[in-house]
Design an enzyme around this catalytic site. Structure first.
Site, PDB file in Angstrom:
ATOM      1  N   PRO A   2       0.645  -1.258  -0.044  1.00 54.69           N
ATOM      2  CA  PRO A   2      -0.041   0.089  -0.025  1.00 54.69           C
ATOM      3  C   PRO A   2       0.907   1.252   0.001  1.00 54.69           C
ATOM      4  O   PRO A   2       1.793   1.501   0.900  1.00 54.69           O
ATOM      5  CB  PRO A   2      -0.907  -0.039   1.168  1.00 54.69           C
ATOM      6  CG  PRO A   2      -0.710  -1.463   1.735  1.00 54.69           C
ATOM      7  CD  PRO A   2       0.572  -1.922   1.148  1.00 54.69           C
ATOM      8  N   GLU A   3       0.631   1.961  -0.980  1.00 53.45           N
ATOM      9  CA  GLU A   3       1.035   3.452  -1.071  1.00 53.45           C
ATOM     10  C   GLU A   3       0.126   4.559  -0.819  1.00 53.45           C
ATOM     11  O   GLU A   3      -1.218   3.999  -0.608  1.00 53.45           O
ATOM     12  CB  GLU A   3       2.060   3.641  -2.338  1.00 53.45           C
ATOM     13  CG  GLU A   3       3.075   2.479  -2.779  1.00 53.45           C
ATOM     14  CD  GLU A   3       3.813   2.696  -4.063  1.00 53.45           C
ATOM     15  OE1 GLU A   3       4.085   3.807  -4.369  1.00 53.45           O
ATOM     16  OE2 GLU A   3       4.388   1.707  -4.606  1.00 53.45           O
ATOM     17  N   LYS A  59       0.999   7.814   4.075  1.00 53.27           N
ATOM     18  CA  LYS A  59       0.433   6.518   3.947  1.00 53.27           C
ATOM     19  C   LYS A  59      -0.157   6.053   5.168  1.00 53.27           C
ATOM     20  O   LYS A  59      -0.502   4.609   5.495  1.00 53.27           O
ATOM     21  CB  LYS A  59       1.623   5.457   3.586  1.00 53.27           C
ATOM     22  CG  LYS A  59       2.532   5.810   2.099  1.00 53.27           C
ATOM     23  CD  LYS A  59       3.529   4.651   2.086  1.00 53.27           C
ATOM     24  CE  LYS A  59       4.574   5.240   1.194  1.00 53.27           C
ATOM     25  NZ  LYS A  59       5.942   4.525   0.844  1.00 53.27           N
ATOM     26  N   ARG A 112       2.741 -10.514   6.942  1.00 51.57           N
ATOM     27  CA  ARG A 112       4.230 -10.190   7.699  1.00 51.57           C
ATOM     28  C   ARG A 112       4.258  -9.517   8.832  1.00 51.57           C
ATOM     29  O   ARG A 112       5.348  -9.369   9.533  1.00 51.57           O
ATOM     30  CB  ARG A 112       4.994  -9.550   6.462  1.00 51.57           C
ATOM     31  CG  ARG A 112       5.109 -10.366   5.484  1.00 51.57           C
ATOM     32  CD  ARG A 112       6.250  -9.848   4.289  1.00 51.57           C
ATOM     33  NE  ARG A 112       6.296 -10.798   3.174  1.00 51.57           N
ATOM     34  CZ  ARG A 112       6.898 -10.388   1.939  1.00 51.57           C
ATOM     35  NH1 ARG A 112       7.441  -9.237   2.175  1.00 51.57           N
ATOM     36  NH2 ARG A 112       7.024 -11.114   0.942  1.00 51.57           N
ATOM     37  N   ARG A 266      16.293  -1.131  -2.283  1.00 53.04           N
ATOM     38  CA  ARG A 266      15.019  -1.343  -2.966  1.00 53.04           C
ATOM     39  C   ARG A 266      15.434  -1.533  -4.519  1.00 53.04           C
ATOM     40  O   ARG A 266      16.281  -0.928  -5.118  1.00 53.04           O
ATOM     41  CB  ARG A 266      14.530  -0.001  -2.874  1.00 53.04           C
ATOM     42  CG  ARG A 266      14.288   0.322  -1.491  1.00 53.04           C
ATOM     43  CD  ARG A 266      13.307  -0.343  -1.056  1.00 53.04           C
ATOM     44  NE  ARG A 266      12.890   0.063   0.419  1.00 53.04           N
ATOM     45  CZ  ARG A 266      13.640  -0.742   1.625  1.00 53.04           C
ATOM     46  NH1 ARG A 266      14.521  -1.699   1.354  1.00 53.04           N
ATOM     47  NH2 ARG A 266      13.467  -0.530   2.895  1.00 53.04           N
TER      48      ARG A 266
END
Length: 276
Positions: A2-3, A59, A112, A266
């Site tokens: 989710p961004e 976010k 997670r 990343r």
DNA sequence: AATCGTTCCTGATAGC
DNA sequence: TGCTATCAGGAACGAT
């Protein structure tokens, strides 16, 4: 993952369900996800609070209560919210379940378990967001400020876009897409961008995020880490992805293979022909 | 002050 | 086939 667009999608869906709801009970299955407090304190404090509004900052999802305290939720990688009008449907990944006086409930599921929840009241209220940068879809978004913060940063532009203290809400998928649309190589230093390139970012950052909101986010990913908004609803932006997770596939503009590199741990995806 | 590396977490995947 | 090691990554944190 989710961004900003995914969180905005969820917040809009939550507003329809949560405003006016009164918390009856909070079941905490993974206490470690509650920051700076204990499960007992959360249960005691949240009981009988009424949700007056639901908002987003970067976010973060914010529940504002009638006593002006606020609950802040970050979904991180795999956080999901599941709404039920009746009893909660138990799930292996339910971490905290909010039950309401109406009989409805909201389950925070997180495979997670990297997500975080925190309750703020009194003087602490709003202190948590002081470090966050400009909101790309707000009235604060302006090209002069973007020019200023890029020209004073030595970060490579990809890492700059991910830095929440600079611009708030962009994550890895949209950072890659924004740079592709702007014809900018991810390893360019922020302070070396031309005026024209900053102008491209100024346009493309809000444009990409808004389009992704219109599509209700990006449901891309593997198995249980695939994004879903409220009640497992799928987004549609994955059909519009041009570079993210497309290593070795042809660039949609020139056909040369998409390159993948690592920047600060990343993945970055880009076209070495189109992005200079 | 700005930037960098490490850590958290667990399912998916690659490689043997 | 089944096992193991590695990867995915947002943000807090401590170190530089």
């Amino acid at each position: 993952m989710p961004e900003l667009p995914e969180v905005e999608t969820i917040v809009r869906q939550l507003r329809n369900k949560l405003i006016g709801q009164i918390i009856w009970k909070v079941k905490i299955l993974r206490p470690s996800q509650w920051k700076a407090t204990t499960a007992n304190r959360v249960r005691r404090k949240l009981k009988n609070k009424k949700i007056m509004s639901v908002n987003r900052r970067a976010k973060f999802i914010i529940f504002n209560f009638d006593d002006s305290s606020q609950l802040v939720i970050h979904l991180r990688m795999t956080g999901k919210l599941i709404w039920s009008e009746k009893n909660s449907v138990m799930d292996d990944y339910a971490r905290t379940i909010f039950s309401f006086a109406s009989g409805a409930c909201l389950s925070f599921n997180d495979t997670r378990a990297l997500g975080a929840l925190e309750l703020f009241e009194g003087a602490q209220k709003n202190t948590w967001q002081k470090k966050l940068g400009i909101e790309p879809l707000s009235e604060n978004w302006n090209v002069a400020e973007l020019k200023k913060i890029t020209s004073t940063s030595k970060l490579d532009i990809k890492s700059f876009l991910l830095d929440q203290t600079k611009i708030a809400g962009v994550g890895n998928i949209y950072a890659n897409e924004i740079l592709f649309l702007s014809d900018i190589h991810p390893e360019r230093r922020a302070n070396t961008l031309t005026e024209k390139e900053v102008g491209q970012l100024y346009q493309n950052i809000p444009q990409v995020l808004q389009l992704a909101i219109d599509k209700m986010g990006t449901s891309l990913g593997h198995g249980k880490q695939n994004f879903r908004s409220l009640n497992n609803m799928e987004g549609g932006f994955q059909d519009m992805i041009r570079v993210y997770d497309r290593e070795n596939e042809p660039c949609v503009k020139c056909g040369s293979p998409i390159i993948r590199i690592k920047q600060k741990g990343r993945s970055s995806y880009f076209c070495r022909v189109c992005q200079k």
